[in-house]
Write an enzyme that holds these catalytic residues in place. Structure first.
Site, short mmCIF file in Angstrom:
data_model
loop_
_atom_site.label_atom_id
_atom_site.label_comp_id
_atom_site.label_asym_id
_atom_site.label_seq_id
_atom_site.Cartn_x
_atom_site.Cartn_y
_atom_site.Cartn_z
N LYS A 181 0.97 -1.25 0.12
CA LYS A 181 0.12 0.17 0.01
C LYS A 181 0.91 1.27 0.15
CE LYS A 181 -4.20 -1.94 0.46
NZ LYS A 181 -5.25 -1.57 -0.74
N ASP A 206 -0.28 -0.29 -4.55
CA ASP A 206 -1.90 -0.03 -4.47
C ASP A 206 -2.05 1.46 -3.71
OD1 ASP A 206 -4.44 0.13 -4.31
OD2 ASP A 206 -4.83 -1.51 -3.50
N LYS A 280 -13.14 -7.71 -8.12
CA LYS A 280 -13.63 -7.73 -6.96
C LYS A 280 -15.08 -8.12 -6.92
CE LYS A 280 -10.57 -5.28 -4.01
NZ LYS A 280 -9.97 -3.87 -3.20
N GLY A 308 -9.18 -8.57 -2.83
CA GLY A 308 -9.56 -8.94 -1.79
C GLY A 308 -10.02 -7.65 -1.00
O1 OSB Z 1 -7.93 -1.70 -2.36
O2 OSB Z 1 -7.42 -3.99 -2.75
C1 OSB Z 1 -7.69 -2.91 -1.91
C2 OSB Z 1 -8.36 -3.99 1.55
C3 OSB Z 1 -9.52 -3.33 1.87
C4 OSB Z 1 -9.85 -2.61 1.11
C5 OSB Z 1 -9.33 -2.26 -0.10
C6 OSB Z 1 -8.28 -3.19 -0.61
C7 OSB Z 1 -7.70 -4.06 0.42
C8 OSB Z 1 -6.54 -4.70 0.21
C9 OSB Z 1 -6.47 -6.05 0.93
O3 OSB Z 1 -5.71 -4.48 -0.63
C10 OSB Z 1 -6.61 -7.36 0.03
C11 OSB Z 1 -7.06 -8.54 0.79
O4 OSB Z 1 -8.14 -8.80 1.21
O5 OSB Z 1 -6.18 -9.33 0.74
MG MG Z 2 -6.98 -1.88 -4.53
#
Ligand code: OSB
Ligand code: MG
Length: 365
Positions: A181, A206, A280, A308
């Site tokens: 992130k 991300d 997703k 996810g």
């Molecule tokens: O942007 O992919 C995303 C988790 C919550 C909300 C948005 C995101 C995420 C993650 C975690 O990056 C992904 C996971 O569940 O492994």
């Molecule tokens: Mg994302």
């Protein structure tokens, strides 16, 4: 003529089983996270897991609504999904026996938006259907893979040392891709350090919409690090600025928040806003849209992967089924339950093998 929100993709079109839903229930379970999860839009230390069960034919199917408690990733929240399911969606499926997938889709389609709420109910219906047919979810949707490659998403850490330690931990467990992130102040310098220590791993970032086009030159510095992709650098509902950024960047942009359904995916590819799509199930409103986006991208040789939302084991089980479709060529954000939670709502939780893969369940669950 189907409305855009009523796409029924191929393996689902064939589902014409009659099914009477007798009860829809909402279950809220708070699961503490092993450690806080920080993204560019904030930090959380627990997840309020929103499960939907549907009962019928003497069976119970389970789905998960991936909405968070606050409207930061999406406008949907636990509260809005509760309202929409209780007042609109549940009455629509309880009114009369459902005559197959197309009928379910037609009942949910008149209600605009609220994709995560719709997906939660649709997933529960699909699980019920799989059980009624003695099939696995993967079989029901035409999945072909026996195991799927997975990666992990690492939140913003208090310091670089902690991040490096987390990366070592997940690489030792076999994870095939590391996603970091990022946000302004935790981006280029961090990625440079990670790359210096791990020159060859599949690495992505991300931003969860933390930047604007004014940051173009800064973001272009990421081109030096051979990233697999940069996920959702710009605004959540933007395609045109992403297209401008992609035109000037070597690194592939992957859209997450912006892809709310098949039509947005088509527009993103037409405008050159991205070269990769994160699918997703919750964000796009269920399996049907997810499969339609998968099929579109498969036909155009656009890589897709399953994203996810820090789901419990129920949501993970559906993600695993989706990712067993042949076009999911990149590792998904489908880590082990234990990577985020000490305890899951399913026993055993999802586990990741030493090769960085998750087994796709074959039989009914
Ligand atoms: O942007 O992919 C995303 C988790 C919550 C909300 C948005 C995101 C995420 C993650 C975690 O990056 C992904 C996971 O569940 O492994
Ligand atoms: Mg994302």
């Amino acid at each position: 003529m189907h409305s855009p929100s009523q796409v029924v993709s191929d393996p689902l079109r064939a589902i014409s089983d009659w099914l009477r839903v007798e009860r829809v229930a909402i279950h809220l379970v708070r699961l503490p996270l092993n450690e806080p999860f920080e993204t560019s839009f904030g930090s959380i230390d627990s997840r309020l897991i929103f499960l939907v069960s549907v009962e019928g034919e003497g069976l119970t199917g389970w789905g998960e609504v991936v909405a968070a408690e606050e409207s930061r990733y999406s406008y949907e929240t636990v509260g809005t999904a509760h309202h929409v399911i209780r007042d609109y969606l549940a009455p629509a499926v309880l009114s009369w026996p459902i005559a197959g997938f197309a009928d379910l889709a037609a009942r949910l389609a008149p209600f605009r938006g609220h994709n995560m709420a719709k997906a939660g109910l649709e997933l529960a219906y699909m699980d019920l259907l799989a059980q009624a047919r003695s099939q696995s979810l993967s079989q029901l949707i035409g999945g072909t893979r026996a195991r799927i490659p997975v990666g992990v998403s690492l939140g913003i850490q208090p310091a670089l040392d902690q991040l490096l330690e987390r990366i070592d931990h997940y690489l030792a467990l076999g994870y095939q891709r590391i996603k970091l992130k990022i946000k302004p102040g935790w981006d280029v310098d961090i990625v440079r350090e990670v790359r210096r220590r791990h020159p060859d791993i599949l690495l992505s970032v991300d931003a969860n919409s933390a930047y604007t086009l004014r940051d173009k030159e800064h973001l272009k510095a990421l081109d030096d690090f051979g990233l697999l992709m940069i996920e959702q650098p710009l605004d959540h509902d933007d395609l045109l600025d992403h297209a401008k950024l992609q035109a000037g960047m070597q690194t592939s942009i992957c859209l997450d928040e912006s892809i709310t359904g098949l039509r947005r995916a088509e527009q993103a590819l037409d405008t050159g806003s991205c070269r990769i799509i994160n699918i997703k199930i919750g964000r796009v409103g269920g399996y049907s849209q997810a499969l339609a986006i998968h099929d579109l991208c498969h036909a155009k040789a656009i890589p897709v992967w399953c994203g996810g939302m820090l789901e419990s084991g129920i949501g993970r089980a559906h993600n695993i089924a989706l990712a067993s479709r042949p076009g999911f060529s990149l590792p998904g954000d489908i880590s082990a339950s234990s990577s985020y939670f000490a305890r899951d709502v399913i026993v055993p939780g999802v586990s990741v093998a030493a090769e960085g893969t998750v087994e796709v369940p074959r039989g009914p669950v």
